[in-house]
Motif scaffolding. Structure first.
Motif, PDB file in Angstrom:
ATOM      1  N   GLN A  49      34.186 119.864 -17.473  1.00 26.22           N
ATOM      2  CA  GLN A  49      35.325 120.982 -17.610  1.00 26.22           C
ATOM      3  C   GLN A  49      35.413 121.327 -19.006  1.00 26.22           C
ATOM      4  OE1 GLN A  49      38.424 118.874 -15.641  1.00 26.22           O
ATOM      5  NE2 GLN A  49      39.092 117.797 -17.444  1.00 26.22           N
ATOM      6  N   ASP A  50      36.205 122.138 -19.548  1.00 22.69           N
ATOM      7  CA  ASP A  50      36.388 122.297 -20.862  1.00 22.69           C
ATOM      8  C   ASP A  50      37.256 121.356 -21.619  1.00 22.69           C
ATOM      9  OD1 ASP A  50      35.520 124.943 -20.406  1.00 22.69           O
ATOM     10  OD2 ASP A  50      37.307 125.962 -20.578  1.00 22.69           O
ATOM     11  N   GLU A  71      39.779 119.181 -23.658  1.00 26.59           N
ATOM     12  CA  GLU A  71      41.314 119.020 -23.816  1.00 26.59           C
ATOM     13  C   GLU A  71      41.784 118.841 -25.077  1.00 26.59           C
ATOM     14  OE1 GLU A  71      45.341 116.966 -22.043  1.00 26.59           O
ATOM     15  OE2 GLU A  71      43.700 116.947 -20.769  1.00 26.59           O
ATOM     16  N   ALA A 117      36.231 121.530 -29.072  1.00 23.11           N
ATOM     17  CA  ALA A 117      37.271 122.518 -28.257  1.00 23.11           C
ATOM     18  C   ALA A 117      37.057 123.905 -28.321  1.00 23.11           C
ATOM     19  CB  ALA A 117      38.916 122.068 -28.553  1.00 23.11           C
ATOM     20  N   ALA A 131      40.396 115.513 -29.095  1.00 19.40           N
ATOM     21  CA  ALA A 131      39.746 116.209 -28.066  1.00 19.40           C
ATOM     22  C   ALA A 131      39.273 115.225 -26.754  1.00 19.40           C
ATOM     23  CB  ALA A 131      38.902 117.233 -28.155  1.00 19.40           C
ATOM     24  N   SER A 132      39.510 115.436 -25.394  1.00 11.75           N
ATOM     25  CA  SER A 132      38.819 114.686 -24.661  1.00 11.75           C
ATOM     26  C   SER A 132      37.907 115.411 -23.866  1.00 11.75           C
ATOM     27  CB  SER A 132      39.847 113.753 -24.015  1.00 11.75           C
ATOM     28  OG  SER A 132      40.843 114.431 -23.350  1.00 11.75           O
ATOM     29  N   PHE A 133      36.926 114.887 -23.016  1.00 10.16           N
ATOM     30  CA  PHE A 133      36.227 115.663 -22.106  1.00 10.16           C
ATOM     31  C   PHE A 133      35.361 114.752 -21.288  1.00 10.16           C
ATOM     32  CE2 PHE A 133      33.649 115.917 -25.840  1.00 10.16           C
ATOM     33  CZ  PHE A 133      32.393 115.658 -25.419  1.00 10.16           C
ATOM     34  N   ARG A 183      44.565 117.974 -28.233  1.00 10.51           N
ATOM     35  CA  ARG A 183      45.736 117.597 -28.242  1.00 10.51           C
ATOM     36  C   ARG A 183      45.944 117.297 -29.933  1.00 10.51           C
ATOM     37  NH1 ARG A 183      43.809 114.592 -24.727  1.00 10.51           N
ATOM     38  NH2 ARG A 183      44.187 112.850 -25.673  1.00 10.51           N
TER      39      ARG A 183
END
Length: 158
Positions: free
Chosen positions: A13-14, A16, A62, A27-29, A18
């Motif tokens: 997914q894209d 995230e 991101a 960012a996390s993915f 923060r």
């Protein structure tokens, strides 16, 4: 001691993005990484690995990485724990990325008005980068120095 993880996979997914209270980008993915061998049913299994990226690289990830993009991650494994709302202790394993490389061209059209990251040259005849633009990590396993490798079939383990 050594704690190093190198992964190549596709984003599920894209990312995230923060910001911490102090303004640091994070960012996390999740990266879907196929296992090298098939299971007893002849199917290839996939591991879904959580990735965390910090600072400027988090903002770049991101902006340019999206669901389905192929990426390489070089980092370290981190195990952290916290207490959830029910008061239970939860342990989480994640890779803290030191370097993230975009391995495919991405979309041909911009997403949300943003341009896709430019592709890196793949051929040996590609122009070499000037010495002033060396990567931040000198031991980057994904760096392209512009030289061809001379490997014979006898050198390969398979």
């Amino acid at each position: 001691m050594l704690n190093r993880v190198v992964l190549i996979g596709r984003l599920t997914q894209d990312p995230e993005l923060r910001y911490t209270n102090s303004g640091t980008a994070v960012a996390s993915f999740t990266l879907a990484v196929d296992r090298p061998r098939t299971n007893q049913a002849g199917e290839r299994e996939t591991d879904f690995i959580n990735i965390v990226v910090w600072q400027k690289q988090a903002e770049t990830v991101a902006q340019y990485l999206h669901k389905g993009r192929l990426a390489a991650v070089d980092g370290r494994l981190q195990i952290r724990s916290y207490e959830n709302r029910e008061g239970q202790k939860v342990r989480v394993a994640e890779v803290v990325a030191e370097s993230v490389r975009f391995l495919d061209r991405g979309e041909s059209s911009p997403r949300d008005g943003q341009m896709s990251a430019p592709p890196r040259p793949a051929s040996a005849s590609a122009p070499r980068r000037p010495e002033t633009s060396k990567p931040a990590f000198e031991d980057d396993p994904f760096a392209d120095d512009g030289n061809m490798m001379d490997i014979s079939d006898d050198d390969l383990p398979f």
